[in-house]
Design a protein around this motif. Structure first.
Motif, short mmCIF file in Angstrom:
data_model
loop_
_atom_site.label_atom_id
_atom_site.label_comp_id
_atom_site.label_asym_id
_atom_site.label_seq_id
_atom_site.Cartn_x
_atom_site.Cartn_y
_atom_site.Cartn_z
N HIS A 92 48.31 -9.54 22.17
CA HIS A 92 48.35 -9.72 23.62
C HIS A 92 48.45 -11.22 23.93
O HIS A 92 47.57 -11.99 23.55
CB HIS A 92 47.10 -9.14 24.27
CG HIS A 92 46.93 -7.67 24.04
ND1 HIS A 92 47.58 -6.73 24.81
CD2 HIS A 92 46.21 -6.99 23.12
CE1 HIS A 92 47.25 -5.51 24.39
NE2 HIS A 92 46.43 -5.64 23.37
N VAL A 152 47.26 -13.86 30.10
CA VAL A 152 46.77 -12.84 29.17
C VAL A 152 45.94 -11.81 29.91
O VAL A 152 46.11 -10.59 29.74
CB VAL A 152 45.94 -13.47 28.04
CG1 VAL A 152 45.24 -12.39 27.21
CG2 VAL A 152 46.82 -14.33 27.14
N PHE A 156 44.48 -11.27 20.22
CA PHE A 156 44.97 -12.08 21.33
C PHE A 156 45.55 -13.39 20.79
O PHE A 156 44.92 -14.07 19.99
CB PHE A 156 43.84 -12.39 22.32
CG PHE A 156 43.32 -11.18 23.03
CD1 PHE A 156 43.87 -10.77 24.24
CD2 PHE A 156 42.29 -10.43 22.48
CE1 PHE A 156 43.40 -9.64 24.89
CE2 PHE A 156 41.81 -9.31 23.13
CZ PHE A 156 42.37 -8.91 24.34
N TYR A 158 47.26 -7.94 30.39
CA TYR A 158 46.63 -7.16 29.32
C TYR A 158 46.80 -5.66 29.57
O TYR A 158 46.48 -5.15 30.63
CB TYR A 158 45.14 -7.50 29.23
CG TYR A 158 44.41 -6.67 28.19
CD1 TYR A 158 44.73 -6.77 26.85
CD2 TYR A 158 43.41 -5.78 28.58
CE1 TYR A 158 44.07 -6.02 25.89
CE2 TYR A 158 42.74 -5.01 27.63
CZ TYR A 158 43.07 -5.14 26.29
OH TYR A 158 42.42 -4.37 25.36
#
Length: 218
Positions: A205, A186, A88, A190
């Motif tokens: 991501h 996010v 992430f 996702y």
């Protein structure tokens, strides 16, 4: 646990004057030591940078995405052809020594070569706002409410003007709002990736959805 939306509301309602009081109470002046830009204990420098900040740095430096940012290393594994897996967000790229690629040093003084375009995380260092969903330096609270925290830094404890404290406070609030807005993005965008183990693929991501390591949509 508070929802990201609740924390975002709290960030938007932060009182800049109260944040400035906390910053002014401890004081800060950058000594250009470079500690916040360099690797530590053989761990490469890791500073979060968001997609729009990467593009701003690209515009300022005329560099490719890969020369500005790399996938955040957390969650990745080392495959036969390098890192692979899902992670992430992005981190500022580093040089062969693990230092920020935009850091230079001469005669003992450190210089950020993109100082005017540096990410919010860098602009507010060593301070942060303690809200869930934000990036928080592992520092001590510097106000009674425990809202403002400060990472260890040799520049702490030095005199700071009220104007500079208020400027830092405004940027701290902006950063908190930005980080929580990004976190919501996010979460909402996702899409779990089916990463082919051993193929050397990395999926990042961020608030704009899954991307390849070169910043292009996946």
């Amino acid at each position: 646990m508070e929802s990201l939306e609740s924390e975002l509301d709290r960030a938007r309602n932060l009182d800049v004057s109260v944040l400035a009081d906390a910053v002014e109470s401890i004081g800060f002046e950058c000594t250009r030591c470079g500690a916040c830009c360099k690797s530590e204990a053989d761990d490469p420098h890791t500073a979060t940078v968001f997609p729009d900040e990467v593009r701003d740095l690209q515009d300022a430096t005329d560099r490719d995405w890969r020369d500005v940012a790399r996938p955040m290393p957390y969650g990745l594994r080392e495959g036969p052809d390098g890192p692979e897996g899902e992670t992430f967000e992005w981190a500022l790229e580093t040089d062969a020594c693990g230092d920020c690629v935009f850091y230079e040093e001469a005669d003992g003084d450190g210089t950020c070569t993109v100082h005017g375009d540096r990410p919010l995380l860098c602009e507010t260092y060593p301070f942060s706002v303690a809200l869930g969903g934000t990036s928080q330096p592992m520092g001590e609270a510097v106000d009674e409410a425990g809202m403002v925290r400060a990472h260890e830094c040799e520049g702490l404890g030095r005199d700071i003007s009220r104007a500079d404290a208020e400027a830092m406070a405004r940027t701290l609030k902006e950063r908190a709002i930005r980080e929580l807005t990004e976190a919501v993005g996010v979460r909402d965008n996702y899409d779990p990736a089916d990463v082919d183990t051993g193929a050397g693929e990395v999926v990042v991501h961020d608030s704009e959805g899954p991307k390849r390591s070169d910043g292009t949509p996946r």
